[in-house]
Design a protein around this motif. Structure first.
Motif, mmCIF file in Angstrom:
data_model
loop_
_atom_site.group_PDB
_atom_site.id
_atom_site.type_symbol
_atom_site.label_atom_id
_atom_site.label_comp_id
_atom_site.label_asym_id
_atom_site.label_seq_id
_atom_site.Cartn_x
_atom_site.Cartn_y
_atom_site.Cartn_z
ATOM 1 N N THR A 124 0.902 -1.117 0.018
ATOM 2 C CA THR A 124 0.038 0.272 0.142
ATOM 3 C C THR A 124 0.692 1.176 -0.173
ATOM 4 O O THR A 124 2.215 1.080 0.167
ATOM 5 C CB THR A 124 -0.972 -0.058 1.288
ATOM 6 O OG1 THR A 124 -1.879 0.963 1.134
ATOM 7 C CG2 THR A 124 -0.071 -0.044 2.546
ATOM 8 N N TRP A 125 0.433 2.417 -0.302
ATOM 9 C CA TRP A 125 1.288 3.697 -0.479
ATOM 10 C C TRP A 125 0.473 4.649 -0.064
ATOM 11 O O TRP A 125 -0.856 4.814 -0.122
ATOM 12 C CB TRP A 125 1.783 3.760 -1.875
ATOM 13 C CG TRP A 125 0.831 4.087 -2.957
ATOM 14 C CD1 TRP A 125 0.277 2.982 -3.524
ATOM 15 C CD2 TRP A 125 0.604 5.205 -3.459
ATOM 16 N NE1 TRP A 125 -0.514 3.686 -4.532
ATOM 17 C CE2 TRP A 125 -0.240 4.926 -4.378
ATOM 18 C CE3 TRP A 125 0.873 6.456 -3.311
ATOM 19 C CZ2 TRP A 125 -0.861 5.912 -5.532
ATOM 20 C CZ3 TRP A 125 0.644 7.413 -4.058
ATOM 21 C CH2 TRP A 125 -0.379 7.277 -5.199
ATOM 22 N N SER A 126 1.142 5.987 -0.041
ATOM 23 C CA SER A 126 0.343 7.113 0.310
ATOM 24 C C SER A 126 1.358 8.309 -0.178
ATOM 25 O O SER A 126 2.753 8.082 -0.063
ATOM 26 C CB SER A 126 -0.073 7.392 1.787
ATOM 27 O OG SER A 126 1.031 7.563 2.648
ATOM 28 N N SER A 127 0.898 9.563 -0.095
ATOM 29 C CA SER A 127 1.740 10.875 -0.439
ATOM 30 C C SER A 127 1.257 11.922 0.295
ATOM 31 O O SER A 127 0.347 12.412 -0.318
ATOM 32 C CB SER A 127 1.627 11.029 -1.818
ATOM 33 O OG SER A 127 2.458 12.325 -2.217
ATOM 34 N N ASN A 128 1.577 11.903 1.457
ATOM 35 C CA ASN A 128 0.995 12.864 2.568
ATOM 36 C C ASN A 128 2.171 13.664 3.242
ATOM 37 O O ASN A 128 3.036 12.823 3.874
ATOM 38 C CB ASN A 128 -0.049 12.166 3.444
ATOM 39 C CG ASN A 128 -0.797 13.065 4.070
ATOM 40 O OD1 ASN A 128 -0.528 14.411 4.579
ATOM 41 N ND2 ASN A 128 -2.176 12.536 4.244
ATOM 42 N N SER A 129 2.028 14.980 3.321
ATOM 43 C CA SER A 129 3.074 15.728 4.106
ATOM 44 C C SER A 129 2.936 15.599 5.734
ATOM 45 O O SER A 129 3.591 16.025 6.561
ATOM 46 C CB SER A 129 3.075 17.176 3.692
ATOM 47 O OG SER A 129 1.708 17.641 3.970
ATOM 48 N N ALA A 130 1.602 15.154 6.002
ATOM 49 C CA ALA A 130 1.523 14.897 7.431
ATOM 50 C C ALA A 130 1.529 13.378 7.900
ATOM 51 O O ALA A 130 1.278 12.523 6.782
ATOM 52 C CB ALA A 130 0.079 15.329 7.780
ATOM 53 N N TRP A 131 1.656 13.000 9.123
ATOM 54 C CA TRP A 131 1.791 11.696 9.538
ATOM 55 C C TRP A 131 0.163 11.076 9.076
ATOM 56 O O TRP A 131 -0.672 11.517 9.238
ATOM 57 C CB TRP A 131 1.887 11.496 11.153
ATOM 58 C CG TRP A 131 3.512 11.726 11.155
ATOM 59 C CD1 TRP A 131 4.097 12.826 11.746
ATOM 60 C CD2 TRP A 131 4.706 10.833 10.959
ATOM 61 N NE1 TRP A 131 5.353 12.653 11.959
ATOM 62 C CE2 TRP A 131 5.922 11.459 11.808
ATOM 63 C CE3 TRP A 131 4.550 9.573 10.583
ATOM 64 C CZ2 TRP A 131 6.962 11.047 11.613
ATOM 65 C CZ3 TRP A 131 5.832 9.008 10.449
ATOM 66 C CH2 TRP A 131 6.996 9.681 11.000
ATOM 67 N N ASN A 132 0.503 9.583 8.579
ATOM 68 C CA ASN A 132 -0.938 9.143 8.143
ATOM 69 C C ASN A 132 -0.416 7.591 8.405
ATOM 70 O O ASN A 132 0.667 7.283 8.264
ATOM 71 C CB ASN A 132 -1.511 9.451 6.961
ATOM 72 C CG ASN A 132 -0.498 9.093 5.666
ATOM 73 O OD1 ASN A 132 -0.420 8.037 4.968
ATOM 74 N ND2 ASN A 132 0.738 9.863 5.649
#
Length: 534
Positions: A124-132
């Protein structure tokens, strides 16, 4: 491939892939039935070190900020243009058991996944400048005793952060090695195992990946086929290729500059060069005025600068010759020389690394071989030669494309057969297989390999979306199953090759523009999968 006059894409490629697995550091935390116990050792990097983690050399470190929820430490891993900064840990597990994997992450394109779980590797992956939080789950195979979990970023996207990595499920029974694994030892292990920015198991560039050492062991212990010798990896440090066609025309897909092409593509084929006015083998190319206008004035200088930037990132850019309506004919020695001279002039002018042959109205193996040999001699080392035949042109060693590919094998990078717009075809075992199936892809890839091409020279070509071709679009899982079948002997349909080909060449799609219109799903799925293969 489609021509500029068409409003829907029709396009190109064939192949297969696999690789040997990374033997990571085995971690064991007691309690065989403690299903709620976190099996990850040093999950929040609380030791202030990378102990028990293997990171690509020079990319991983432990920082005190930023961290998740006031944790003292977190992982920081710096992805570069040539390394996705993978950090992994191999953990003892039990067969036929369910596990949950999660991690708190921050940064552009952070991936969390498994390799070697014995069934279908997950990610799985994400692109987020905040913790997630990233989370996924999987069930181990019948013989699986260890699984490698990993985190990585994406090429050129900078540093990502991770904390609180958690794997829950029944602990395995393997004995634990020394728990004190130093960061320097970890880096050393990674350096020896990692061979490239876009492939090796220790530098996996994607959500799903290759098998672990224990999965390889179970395969060899069973009746599954043995692996063939690996061929020489592609140039530029890549073990497998992800090819995308860049459209030099507007046909309803997302218009894009070369710079806008997703970084998952390590070969970009500029489509298309056409016959010059003399009509005797020479080719010409210039940016399409309609596309230039659609892009707000995309200049030739910027086009050339974008190609140079792709080179700096380790990617290759080639000039595709022909397309579906291409009328270029190489039918004499004079035409062969004209082709070589004109193609080389275009390579020098724009900075192309080589050519892609996509002549869908037939070619003459004798004179095309002469032309390509002459061009390769002019270009010298680093020359990239790709092909995009239709399936019907690759059915036997006497077929025009396959015969040409075999003739130029010494200078050939990859043949990406178009596994679409074709209907049913005969496979290497004589069976008839329907387009759009795993069997269709694997049995036809087998034909090319058994005819004499190296597995690394065989690629799988599929459309980027249902809009990109008349027929043959398949879900990412079909391509991934085909790659696993060819490389590992798993996830096959009714056809199963008698030999494993872990060095299978890669994948191709028509086109990067149609992929962009579809949310870059090919790049994020098939592309990432291929880059994760050893």
């Amino acid at each position: 491939m489609p021509s500029p006059r068409r409003t829907t894409g029709v396009v190109t490629a064939c192949a297969t892939a696999f690789g040997l697995a990374l033997t990571g550091l085995v971690a064991f935390t007691g309690g065989a039935d403690a299903a709620t116990t976190n099996l990850v050792v040093n999950p929040s990097f609380g030791t202030g070190t990378l102990a028990n983690w293997t990171c690509d050399a020079g990319t991983g470190s432990v920082v005190s900020s930023p961290t998740y929820n006031s944790s003292p430490y977190a992982l920081a891993a710096a992805a570069t243009s040539s390394d996705d900064a993978q950090c992994s840990q191999t953990i003892s597990v039990q067969p036929n058991s369910s596990y949950s994997l999660s991690s708190e992450v921050q940064g552009s394109y952070v991936y969390l996944g498994t390799t070697g779980d014995g069934t279908t590797d997950v990610s799985t992956w994400s692109s987020n400048s905040a913790w997630n939080q990233l989370s996924t789950s999987f069930t181990t195979g019948a013989s699986t005793k260890s699984v490698t979990i990993y985190l990585h970023g994406w090429y050129g996207q900078g540093t990502y952060y991770a904390d609180n990595v958690t794997l829950t499920g029944p602990a395995g029974s393997s004995p634990s090695p020394s728990a004190s694994v130093s960061a320097s030892a970890s880096a050393s292990a990674s350096a020896s195992a990692s061979a490239s920015p876009s492939a090796s198991a220790s530098a996996s560039a994607s959500p799903s990946a290759s098998a672990s050492a224990s999965a390889s062991a179970s395969a060899s212990a069973s009746a599954s086929p043995s692996a063939s010798a690996s061929s020489t990896p592609p140039s530029g440090g890549n073990k497998h290729w992800v090819t995308g066609y860049w459209q030099d025309f507007d046909n309803g897909a997302t218009d894009q500059t070369i710079a806008a092409v997703n970084p998952a593509y390590n070969i970009i084929a500029v489509a298309f060069a056409t016959a010059d006015s003399a009509g005797d083998g020479g080719v010409t190319f210039s940016l399409d005025p309609t596309l230039v206008s659609k892009l707000g004035g995309y200049t030739t200088a910027q086009f050339e600068a974008d190609i140079a930037a792709k080179h700096a990132a380790g990617d290759k850019v080639v000039l595709s010759i022909g397309g579906q309506d291409g009328t270029i004919s190489i039918a004499s020695s004079t035409a062969a020389t004209n082709f070589a001279n004109s193609a080389y002039a275009l390579m020098k002018q724009y900075g192309f690394d080589g050519v892609d042959i996509d002549l869908e109205n037939g070619l003459n193996p004798t004179y095309m071989t002469q032309a390509l040999d002459q061009l390769a001699a002019k270009a010298g080392s680093g020359f990239i030669l790709t092909m995009a035949p239709q399936t019907i042109d690759m059915l036997s060693a006497g077929s025009d494309y396959l015969a040409t590919a075999l003739d130029v094998k010494s200078i050939l990078t990859i043949v990406n057969t178009q596994y679409y717009n074709s209907g049913s075809m005969n496979g290497c075992d004589g069976g008839v297989y329907s387009e759009g199936s795993v069997d269709f892809i694997t049995s036809l890839a087998c034909t090319a390999i058994e005819a004499g091409l190296s597995p690394s020279q065989v690629g799988i070509g599929v459309p980027a979306s249902a809009s990109a071709a008349g027929s043959g679009y398949v879900a990412p899982s079909v391509v991934e199953n085909a790659l696993n079948c060819l490389a590992k002997g798993t996830n096959c349909g009714t056809f199963k090759p008698t030999t494993l080909w872990p060095s299978i060449g890669g994948v191709m799609t028509w086109s990067t523009a149609w992929d962009a219109s579809n949310g870059n799903q090919f790049a994020l799925n098939e592309g990432a999968f291929v880059h994760a293969m050893p």
